[in-house]
Design a protein around this motif. Sequence first.
Motif, PDB file in Angstrom:
ATOM      1  N   ARG A   1     -16.507  26.608 -87.636  1.00 49.56           N
ATOM      2  CA  ARG A   1     -16.428  27.678 -86.811  1.00 49.56           C
ATOM      3  C   ARG A   1     -17.620  27.540 -85.604  1.00 49.56           C
ATOM      4  O   ARG A   1     -17.261  27.717 -84.553  1.00 49.56           O
ATOM      5  N   ALA A   2     -18.725  27.091 -86.169  1.00 48.57           N
ATOM      6  CA  ALA A   2     -19.951  26.912 -85.154  1.00 48.57           C
ATOM      7  C   ALA A   2     -19.856  25.462 -84.331  1.00 48.57           C
ATOM      8  O   ALA A   2     -20.711  25.696 -83.450  1.00 48.57           O
ATOM      9  N   ARG A   3     -18.877  24.690 -84.629  1.00 46.84           N
ATOM     10  CA  ARG A   3     -18.924  23.382 -83.904  1.00 46.84           C
ATOM     11  C   ARG A   3     -20.091  22.547 -84.099  1.00 46.84           C
ATOM     12  O   ARG A   3     -20.438  21.994 -83.072  1.00 46.84           O
ATOM     13  N   GLY A   4     -20.761  22.731 -85.307  1.00 46.85           N
ATOM     14  CA  GLY A   4     -22.244  21.984 -85.320  1.00 46.85           C
ATOM     15  C   GLY A   4     -22.827  22.229 -86.549  1.00 46.85           C
ATOM     16  O   GLY A   4     -22.696  23.380 -87.184  1.00 46.85           O
ATOM     17  N   PHE A   5     -23.546  21.370 -87.227  1.00 45.90           N
ATOM     18  CA  PHE A   5     -24.219  21.576 -88.364  1.00 45.90           C
ATOM     19  C   PHE A   5     -25.393  22.364 -88.138  1.00 45.90           C
ATOM     20  O   PHE A   5     -25.992  23.419 -88.885  1.00 45.90           O
ATOM     21  N   ARG A   6     -26.340  21.868 -87.030  1.00 47.77           N
ATOM     22  CA  ARG A   6     -27.438  22.782 -86.688  1.00 47.77           C
ATOM     23  C   ARG A   6     -27.121  24.443 -86.591  1.00 47.77           C
ATOM     24  O   ARG A   6     -27.725  25.159 -86.964  1.00 47.77           O
ATOM     25  N   ALA A   7     -26.055  24.310 -85.718  1.00 49.60           N
ATOM     26  CA  ALA A   7     -25.774  25.687 -85.296  1.00 49.60           C
ATOM     27  C   ALA A   7     -25.231  26.792 -86.244  1.00 49.60           C
ATOM     28  O   ALA A   7     -25.597  27.932 -86.485  1.00 49.60           O
ATOM     29  N   ALA A   8     -24.334  25.960 -87.441  1.00 47.13           N
ATOM     30  CA  ALA A   8     -24.087  26.838 -88.875  1.00 47.13           C
ATOM     31  C   ALA A   8     -25.359  26.923 -89.507  1.00 47.13           C
ATOM     32  O   ALA A   8     -25.289  27.876 -90.427  1.00 47.13           O
ATOM     33  N   ALA A   9     -26.209  26.157 -89.810  1.00 46.66           N
ATOM     34  CA  ALA A   9     -27.511  26.110 -90.766  1.00 46.66           C
ATOM     35  C   ALA A   9     -28.380  27.045 -90.294  1.00 46.66           C
ATOM     36  O   ALA A   9     -28.962  27.946 -91.171  1.00 46.66           O
ATOM     37  N   GLY A  10     -28.674  27.351 -88.987  1.00 42.48           N
ATOM     38  CA  GLY A  10     -29.666  28.518 -88.687  1.00 42.48           C
ATOM     39  C   GLY A  10     -29.359  29.814 -89.148  1.00 42.48           C
ATOM     40  O   GLY A  10     -30.249  30.587 -90.049  1.00 42.48           O
ATOM     41  N   PRO A  11     -28.102  30.516 -88.987  1.00 39.17           N
ATOM     42  CA  PRO A  11     -27.800  31.577 -89.303  1.00 39.17           C
ATOM     43  C   PRO A  11     -27.839  32.028 -91.120  1.00 39.17           C
ATOM     44  O   PRO A  11     -28.050  32.941 -91.485  1.00 39.17           O
ATOM     45  N   ARG A  12     -27.550  30.826 -91.723  1.00 36.70           N
ATOM     46  CA  ARG A  12     -27.477  30.767 -93.191  1.00 36.70           C
ATOM     47  C   ARG A  12     -28.666  30.396 -93.716  1.00 36.70           C
ATOM     48  O   ARG A  12     -28.654  30.254 -95.219  1.00 36.70           O
ATOM     49  N   ASN A  13     -29.457  30.152 -93.110  1.00 36.15           N
ATOM     50  CA  ASN A  13     -31.105  29.733 -93.664  1.00 36.15           C
ATOM     51  C   ASN A  13     -31.141  28.636 -94.824  1.00 36.15           C
ATOM     52  O   ASN A  13     -31.731  28.537 -95.629  1.00 36.15           O
ATOM     53  N   VAL A  14     -30.099  27.489 -94.161  1.00 38.71           N
ATOM     54  CA  VAL A  14     -30.271  26.252 -94.896  1.00 38.71           C
ATOM     55  C   VAL A  14     -30.236  25.250 -94.037  1.00 38.71           C
ATOM     56  O   VAL A  14     -30.468  25.181 -92.795  1.00 38.71           O
TER      57      VAL A  14
ATOM     58  N   VAL B   1      -9.581  12.879 -97.266  1.00 42.36           N
ATOM     59  CA  VAL B   1      -9.393  13.104 -96.025  1.00 42.36           C
ATOM     60  C   VAL B   1     -10.359  13.673 -95.394  1.00 42.36           C
ATOM     61  O   VAL B   1     -11.303  14.221 -95.473  1.00 42.36           O
ATOM     62  N   ARG B   2     -10.474  13.215 -93.999  1.00 42.83           N
ATOM     63  CA  ARG B   2     -11.453  13.640 -92.825  1.00 42.83           C
ATOM     64  C   ARG B   2     -11.125  14.908 -92.626  1.00 42.83           C
ATOM     65  O   ARG B   2     -10.147  15.003 -91.973  1.00 42.83           O
ATOM     66  N   LEU B   3     -12.185  15.718 -92.382  1.00 40.45           N
ATOM     67  CA  LEU B   3     -12.024  17.148 -92.111  1.00 40.45           C
ATOM     68  C   LEU B   3     -12.615  17.444 -90.641  1.00 40.45           C
ATOM     69  O   LEU B   3     -12.193  18.434 -89.928  1.00 40.45           O
ATOM     70  N   LEU B   4     -13.681  16.630 -90.413  1.00 44.30           N
ATOM     71  CA  LEU B   4     -14.424  16.958 -89.196  1.00 44.30           C
ATOM     72  C   LEU B   4     -14.737  15.557 -88.486  1.00 44.30           C
ATOM     73  O   LEU B   4     -15.030  14.609 -88.957  1.00 44.30           O
ATOM     74  N   ASN B   5     -14.692  15.784 -87.085  1.00 48.52           N
ATOM     75  CA  ASN B   5     -14.992  14.361 -86.217  1.00 48.52           C
ATOM     76  C   ASN B   5     -16.566  14.675 -85.562  1.00 48.52           C
ATOM     77  O   ASN B   5     -16.600  15.884 -85.261  1.00 48.52           O
ATOM     78  N   ARG B   6     -17.195  13.671 -86.039  1.00 46.05           N
ATOM     79  CA  ARG B   6     -18.384  13.900 -85.764  1.00 46.05           C
ATOM     80  C   ARG B   6     -19.150  12.707 -84.739  1.00 46.05           C
ATOM     81  O   ARG B   6     -18.849  11.742 -84.631  1.00 46.05           O
ATOM     82  N   THR B   7     -19.681  13.522 -83.653  1.00 47.61           N
ATOM     83  CA  THR B   7     -20.205  12.663 -82.550  1.00 47.61           C
ATOM     84  C   THR B   7     -21.701  13.307 -82.383  1.00 47.61           C
ATOM     85  O   THR B   7     -22.196  14.098 -83.062  1.00 47.61           O
ATOM     86  N   THR B   8     -22.418  12.418 -81.609  1.00 45.31           N
ATOM     87  CA  THR B   8     -23.565  12.768 -81.374  1.00 45.31           C
ATOM     88  C   THR B   8     -23.770  14.150 -80.455  1.00 45.31           C
ATOM     89  O   THR B   8     -24.641  14.805 -80.428  1.00 45.31           O
ATOM     90  N   ARG B   9     -22.823  14.582 -79.809  1.00 39.21           N
ATOM     91  CA  ARG B   9     -22.591  15.497 -79.164  1.00 39.21           C
ATOM     92  C   ARG B   9     -21.960  16.710 -79.594  1.00 39.21           C
ATOM     93  O   ARG B   9     -22.037  17.983 -79.141  1.00 39.21           O
ATOM     94  N   SER B  10     -21.128  16.612 -80.467  1.00 38.10           N
ATOM     95  CA  SER B  10     -20.094  17.669 -81.085  1.00 38.10           C
ATOM     96  C   SER B  10     -19.647  17.365 -82.133  1.00 38.10           C
ATOM     97  O   SER B  10     -19.644  16.230 -82.878  1.00 38.10           O
ATOM     98  N   VAL B  11     -19.128  18.597 -82.828  1.00 33.89           N
ATOM     99  CA  VAL B  11     -18.639  18.297 -84.231  1.00 33.89           C
ATOM    100  C   VAL B  11     -17.200  19.214 -84.076  1.00 33.89           C
ATOM    101  O   VAL B  11     -17.615  20.411 -83.982  1.00 33.89           O
ATOM    102  N   THR B  12     -16.179  18.637 -84.409  1.00 36.48           N
ATOM    103  CA  THR B  12     -14.786  19.348 -84.078  1.00 36.48           C
ATOM    104  C   THR B  12     -13.897  19.034 -85.369  1.00 36.48           C
ATOM    105  O   THR B  12     -13.971  17.964 -85.953  1.00 36.48           O
ATOM    106  N   PRO B  13     -12.896  20.143 -85.515  1.00 36.66           N
ATOM    107  CA  PRO B  13     -12.058  19.823 -86.818  1.00 36.66           C
ATOM    108  C   PRO B  13     -11.166  18.832 -86.548  1.00 36.66           C
ATOM    109  O   PRO B  13     -10.561  18.650 -85.255  1.00 36.66           O
TER     110      PRO B  13
END
Length: 298
Positions: free
Chosen positions: A17-30, A48-60
């Motif tokens: 949902r947040a399209r990023g690990f850091r963006a999702a981590a902050g509100p969850r305090n993890v 199966v791969r669920l997320l495409n990860r690049t240095t700029r983005s994370v997308t399902p």
Amino acid sequence: MQQADFADLDAFTAVARARGFRAAAGPRNVSASSLSEAVRRLETRLGVRLLNRTTRSVTPTEAGQRLLERLSPALSDVALALDEVNAFRDSPTGTLRLNVPVVTAKVTLPRLIPKFLAQNPGVAVEIVADDSFIDVLAAGFDAGVRYDERLDKDMIAVPLSGPQRFVIVGAPAYFAAHGRPTHPREVLDHACIRHRFASGASYPWEFEKDGEVIRLNPPGRLTTTDSDLKLAACEAGVGLLATFEDFAAESIAAGRLETVLADWLPPFSGPYLYYPSRRHMPAPLRAFVDFVKAERGA
């Protein structure tokens, strides 16, 4: 389903949902690394791969998007079920996560949050001050704060304060050296201090009187994202500043700043707490909405 499975599914949903690990981590305090590990664990278990990860983005991926669409209603139902149990407590418990503009964090919330916490000892509040206008719900927040022109039409909005005003202020020494503008267009002949939002935008100064609206982009002698720096620079005589009246009130009262063009700057609606239209709300959010309405006399 094992407890670890549920936690990993929840972590995947937050990141997608947040399209990023850091963006999702902050509100969850993890940590972002803990979310990354949870998603990797889930991908390994499912094969199966669920997320495409690049240095700029994370997308399902396509598989990730389909899983997200099926998971979101189920996880929402689980959260609502837990909150219904929470409603049977003498007072709500849990964490309220808010995303608010910087000026709201500085001007409006300091008089509300301490009192709310005192009345709700079981609730913790996490506030992120952010001017970038993100999708706060997708980023894991319970609610956000915006001004009227930025509100989405499908949201419920509750006023956090009464009307507010912008003021144009300058230091007495600046006015002594450069004179006072008597019409908005004269601002273009003055040194000005501009605000830059995190998005890169710098909005025009807007004036209104007798039905006439004037929008100007005065030259910026200093442009910054930091509100405290703007105020200090204005007090030091760098130039004129357009800011919230409440933010400059102490400096004006102390004589460090003076206002001009007040008759061209009418009041406007203050900030609104906004959240999605739904029958069930998390107990901490419901408590805060009720508290805000009581404070406003609604």
